[in-house]
Design an enzyme around this catalytic site. Structure first.
Site, mmCIF file in Angstrom:
data_model
loop_
_atom_site.group_PDB
_atom_site.id
_atom_site.type_symbol
_atom_site.label_atom_id
_atom_site.label_comp_id
_atom_site.label_asym_id
_atom_site.label_seq_id
_atom_site.Cartn_x
_atom_site.Cartn_y
_atom_site.Cartn_z
ATOM 1 N N LYS A 173 110.665 -126.502 47.375
ATOM 2 C CA LYS A 173 109.367 -126.070 47.897
ATOM 3 C C LYS A 173 109.056 -124.664 47.424
ATOM 4 O O LYS A 173 109.744 -123.718 47.792
ATOM 5 C CB LYS A 173 109.363 -126.101 49.435
ATOM 6 C CG LYS A 173 107.953 -125.896 49.988
ATOM 7 C CD LYS A 173 107.938 -125.515 51.444
ATOM 8 C CE LYS A 173 107.831 -124.064 51.636
ATOM 9 N NZ LYS A 173 106.598 -123.476 51.020
ATOM 10 N N GLY A 226 113.605 -115.266 50.476
ATOM 11 C CA GLY A 226 112.401 -114.921 51.229
ATOM 12 C C GLY A 226 112.724 -113.832 52.229
ATOM 13 O O GLY A 226 113.667 -113.049 52.030
ATOM 14 N N THR A 230 112.756 -115.156 58.164
ATOM 15 C CA THR A 230 112.802 -116.588 57.847
ATOM 16 C C THR A 230 114.242 -117.014 57.604
ATOM 17 O O THR A 230 114.665 -118.097 58.014
ATOM 18 C CB THR A 230 111.950 -116.888 56.609
ATOM 19 O OG1 THR A 230 110.674 -116.282 56.769
ATOM 20 C CG2 THR A 230 111.795 -118.374 56.383
ATOM 21 N N GLU A 248 118.882 -115.299 49.977
ATOM 22 C CA GLU A 248 118.539 -114.029 49.315
ATOM 23 C C GLU A 248 117.360 -113.445 50.085
ATOM 24 O O GLU A 248 116.261 -114.023 50.056
ATOM 25 C CB GLU A 248 118.138 -114.287 47.860
ATOM 26 C CG GLU A 248 119.284 -114.649 46.973
ATOM 27 C CD GLU A 248 120.359 -113.559 46.971
ATOM 28 O OE1 GLU A 248 121.516 -113.915 46.794
ATOM 29 O OE2 GLU A 248 120.018 -112.383 47.170
ATOM 30 N N CYS A 282 112.239 -107.465 45.741
ATOM 31 C CA CYS A 282 113.231 -107.101 46.764
ATOM 32 C C CYS A 282 114.166 -106.005 46.259
ATOM 33 O O CYS A 282 114.884 -105.396 47.030
ATOM 34 C CB CYS A 282 114.028 -108.324 47.162
ATOM 35 S SG CYS A 282 114.795 -109.122 45.764
ATOM 36 N N GLU A 384 111.304 -103.151 55.726
ATOM 37 C CA GLU A 384 110.846 -103.520 54.379
ATOM 38 C C GLU A 384 109.329 -103.633 54.358
ATOM 39 O O GLU A 384 108.756 -104.380 55.131
ATOM 40 C CB GLU A 384 111.466 -104.842 53.957
ATOM 41 C CG GLU A 384 111.154 -105.213 52.512
ATOM 42 C CD GLU A 384 111.735 -106.545 52.094
ATOM 43 O OE1 GLU A 384 111.623 -107.503 52.863
ATOM 44 O OE2 GLU A 384 112.316 -106.620 51.000
HETATM 45 O O1 TXE Z 1 108.405 -114.856 52.930
HETATM 46 P P1 TXE Z 1 108.790 -116.100 53.785
HETATM 47 P P2 TXE Z 1 106.968 -114.312 52.760
HETATM 48 C C1 TXE Z 1 110.170 -110.450 52.230
HETATM 49 C C2 TXE Z 1 109.088 -109.419 52.190
HETATM 50 C C3 TXE Z 1 107.903 -110.177 52.669
HETATM 51 C C4 TXE Z 1 108.534 -111.037 53.736
HETATM 52 C C5 TXE Z 1 107.696 -112.227 54.047
HETATM 53 O O2 TXE Z 1 109.380 -108.401 53.150
HETATM 54 O O3 TXE Z 1 106.932 -109.334 53.250
HETATM 55 O O4 TXE Z 1 109.756 -111.444 53.172
HETATM 56 O O5 TXE Z 1 107.292 -112.813 52.794
HETATM 57 C C6 TXE Z 1 109.217 -120.673 53.308
HETATM 58 N N1 TXE Z 1 111.805 -122.875 57.174
HETATM 59 N N2 TXE Z 1 110.383 -111.096 50.950
HETATM 60 O O6 TXE Z 1 106.051 -114.580 53.898
HETATM 61 O O7 TXE Z 1 107.890 -116.360 54.918
HETATM 62 C C7 TXE Z 1 107.852 -120.255 52.815
HETATM 63 O O8 TXE Z 1 106.955 -121.335 52.815
HETATM 64 C C8 TXE Z 1 111.904 -123.052 55.842
HETATM 65 C C9 TXE Z 1 111.554 -110.743 50.190
HETATM 66 O O9 TXE Z 1 106.567 -114.913 51.464
HETATM 67 O O10 TXE Z 1 110.212 -115.897 54.042
HETATM 68 C C10 TXE Z 1 108.177 -119.765 51.415
HETATM 69 O O11 TXE Z 1 108.268 -120.851 50.523
HETATM 70 N N3 TXE Z 1 111.145 -122.407 54.923
HETATM 71 C C11 TXE Z 1 111.923 -111.838 49.229
HETATM 72 C C12 TXE Z 1 109.541 -119.118 51.590
HETATM 73 O O12 TXE Z 1 110.070 -119.655 52.794
HETATM 74 C C13 TXE Z 1 110.253 -121.505 55.400
HETATM 75 C C14 TXE Z 1 110.748 -112.320 48.437
HETATM 76 C C15 TXE Z 1 109.464 -117.603 51.719
HETATM 77 O O13 TXE Z 1 108.557 -117.324 52.743
HETATM 78 C C16 TXE Z 1 110.083 -121.257 56.779
HETATM 79 C C17 TXE Z 1 109.650 -112.649 49.314
HETATM 80 C C18 TXE Z 1 110.903 -121.988 57.681
HETATM 81 N N4 TXE Z 1 110.816 -121.824 59.001
HETATM 82 C C19 TXE Z 1 109.491 -112.031 50.551
HETATM 83 N N5 TXE Z 1 109.096 -120.310 56.924
HETATM 84 C C20 TXE Z 1 112.984 -111.439 48.231
HETATM 85 N N6 TXE Z 1 114.230 -111.295 48.686
HETATM 86 O O14 TXE Z 1 112.694 -111.320 47.050
HETATM 87 C C21 TXE Z 1 108.689 -119.984 55.691
HETATM 88 N N7 TXE Z 1 109.364 -120.710 54.763
#
Ligand code: TXE
Length: 480
Positions: A173, A226, A230, A248, A282, A384
């Site tokens: 996904k 992410g 999450t 990660e 990140c 962050e």
């Molecule tokens: O990440 P999310 P977002 C950090 C950064 C950012 C914050 C939120 O601080 O502001 O995370 O970003 C899926 N069960 N990073 O909103 O929500 C979602 O659909 C399973 C750091 O994009 O964590 C997406 O595909 N999956 C990071 C993925 O998780 C779920 C890079 C990431 O979404 C879910 C990005 C659930 N309950 C954001 N909820 C890095 N380390 O590089 C959401 N998702």
């Protein structure tokens, strides 16, 4: 308006619900395509397709798997322009960055693992004339791969490639905020002749599709990138099911600049590590610490350099800072800039949203922002932000700056600028982070394991560790 499709059982199909939701172009702040509003019914279809494909795929000779994955890499290379444009429109990042980083890295991810499986091996241990022990590695089954929006195709393929290369099938996904290149990858996989059901890509939201993947009883291994929040949620669901997890997560990375640094290089690279990809990486160095004796001169040079960055249309070749990926994230970043001011920060440059003209007037743009005068442990310096915002402060000693650097709940990456060899290695060994760069940033041999400490994640991605992660090993002992 283009409607994306799920990729299940080798075909591009509509979501079972028949529903879609809007996909935005952040440069204009406008809807430009529709995303399948998939749910657990689509995940179930994908799992069935993967179960059907697994018996054959898992015993396909590595040389055959390798050929198909190399073909996908070649098709990514052949379609670089189209993929880079799609990435830039979907994410808001400069097209130039998508062309030189995101898409080439996606191709490399497939090529690295397609060739890696041709050479990896397992161990054997002889017990003199008594017995022989040998270790076998097998693909686990169906891998769930969930990726974020900041480096869409790059991080998506970094999970999928090793999972497929090691003989697993995948239910993946992409982020619902940047789904386009994952959709285009589906088309390339069909062209490459990837057998039906080996890779399945479901579009949709985290709570509906992501959680259906992480909680599915027939998906025993999850690779996620992410937010830390999450990651916590996924761990809560997956741990009681004894799933294998790679997480990660976020970072709040220190960039430590000693007085004996290569000044010009430290300034130039720090601009890059602070604002590349709008600071939405990140690994960005978002907390800067400068030795007091050069603090004023460094800040002057750094601010002047940042003021020269062009914020604008991501498709323009001279744009260095593009649009923020979504309205929600744009507002989150602006709220942190307000918080920094409330906590006593002084804005040295930037600090506001930017209203561009013409078609771009509806887009989400924020000035590259530098803030000084905050305490190391205020919220702005502990949480962050994940945008074009850095804080900067002076320090007087190694132990003082190590205390600041190690003070957050994160431990992903650190950067050190010094030409003192002993100090470089001494400070690096005391930093609580999974990656330490000395006099550089984002330079890495891709065979090295990647990952963080503390709440930046669990497990390691990249390198051959990723092939180990997606396989399970057994030791067989045979008496002679
Ligand atoms: O990440 P999310 P977002 C950090 C950064 C950012 C914050 C939120 O601080 O502001 O995370 O970003 C899926 N069960 N990073 O909103 O929500 C979602 O659909 C399973 C750091 O994009 O964590 C997406 O595909 N999956 C990071 C993925 O998780 C779920 C890079 C990431 O979404 C879910 C990005 C659930 N309950 C954001 N909820 C890095 N380390 O590089 C959401 N998702």
């Amino acid at each position: 308006m283009k409607k994306l499709m799920n990729y299940i059982g080798g075909e591009l199909i509509a979501p079972q619900s028949g529903n879609y939701f809007d996909n935005y172009n952040p440069a204009f702040g406008e809807v430009y395509s529709q995303i399948p509003d998939s749910d657990s019914a689509d995940v179930e279809l994908a799992v069935k397709a993967a179960e059907k494909a697994f018996p054959a795929w898992s015993v396909t000779p590595a040389s055959e798997r390798s050929k198909i994955l190399v073909k996908i890499a070649d098709l990514i290379d052949d379609n670089l322009e189209q993929l880079a444009l799609a990435e830039s429109i979907d994410n808001g990042k400069p097209l130039k960055l998508a062309k030189i980083v995101d898409i080439p890295r996606a191709s490399h991810n497939f090529r690295f693992y397609a060739t890696g499986i041709l050479h990896n091996h397992t161990a054997a241990h002889a017990m003199e004339d008594t017995a022989i022990n040998y270790t076998l590695r097998h693909p686990i089954g169906i891998a769930g791969c969930i990726s974020p929006w900041n480096l869409p195709l790059y991080l998506f393929t970094w999970k999928i490639a090793p999972a497929l290369a090691s003989g697993n099938c995948v239910v993946a996904k992409p982020s619902e905020i940047t789904p386009m290149t994952a959709f285009l990858l589906s088309e390339l996989c069909i062209k490459a002749g990837l057998p039906a059901g080996v890779l399945n890509i479901i579009h949709g939201t985290g709570p509906k599709v992501g959680s259906a993947i992480t909680s599915h009883k027939d998906i025993p291994v999850i690779s996620f990138t992410g937010g830390t929040k999450t990651g916590e949620e996924i761990s809560r669901v997956a741990a009681p099911m004894f799933k294998k997890l790679s997480l990660e997560l976020g970072g709040k990375n220190p960039n430590i600049i000693f007085a004996d640094c290569d000044f010009a290089d430290a300034v130039k690279t720090s601009v890059h590590s602070a604002f590349s990809n709008q600071g939405e990486i990140c690994l960005c160095g978002s907390r800067m610490f400068v030795e007091r004796s050069i603090y004023d001169s460094f800040v002057r040079a750094f601010v002047e350099s940042v003021k020269g960055l062009k914020v604008g249309d991501p498709l323009e070749p001279d744009t260095r800072v593009g649009a923020i990926v979504s309205k929600q994230h744009y507002e989150k970043i602006l709220s942190y800039i307000s918080l920094a001011k409330e906590e006593g920060g002084r804005v040295l440059c930037g600090g506001s949203k930017i209203q561009l003209d013409g078609k771009l007037s509806g887009g989400w743009y924020i000035e590259p922002t530098i803030i000084e005068g905050l305490s190391y442990n205020c919220r702005t310096n502990q949480e962050e932000i994940f945008g074009p915002v850095v804080t900067i402060m002076p320090f007087d000693s190694e132990e003082e700056v190590l205390g600041y650097a190690n003070s957050t709940r994160y431990g992903l990456a650190s950067i050190i600028w010094t030409q003192n060899l002993k100090r470089a290695h001494r400070v690096a060994s005391k930093l609580h982070s999974g990656i330490v760069w000395i006099n550089c940033w984002l330079l890495r041999d891709l065979r090295t394991p990647f990952g963080g400490m503390k709440q930046s994640g669990v497990g390691r991605e990249g390198g051959f560790e990723a092939l180990d992660f997606f396989t399970e090993e057994k030791n067989i002992c045979v008496k002679l």
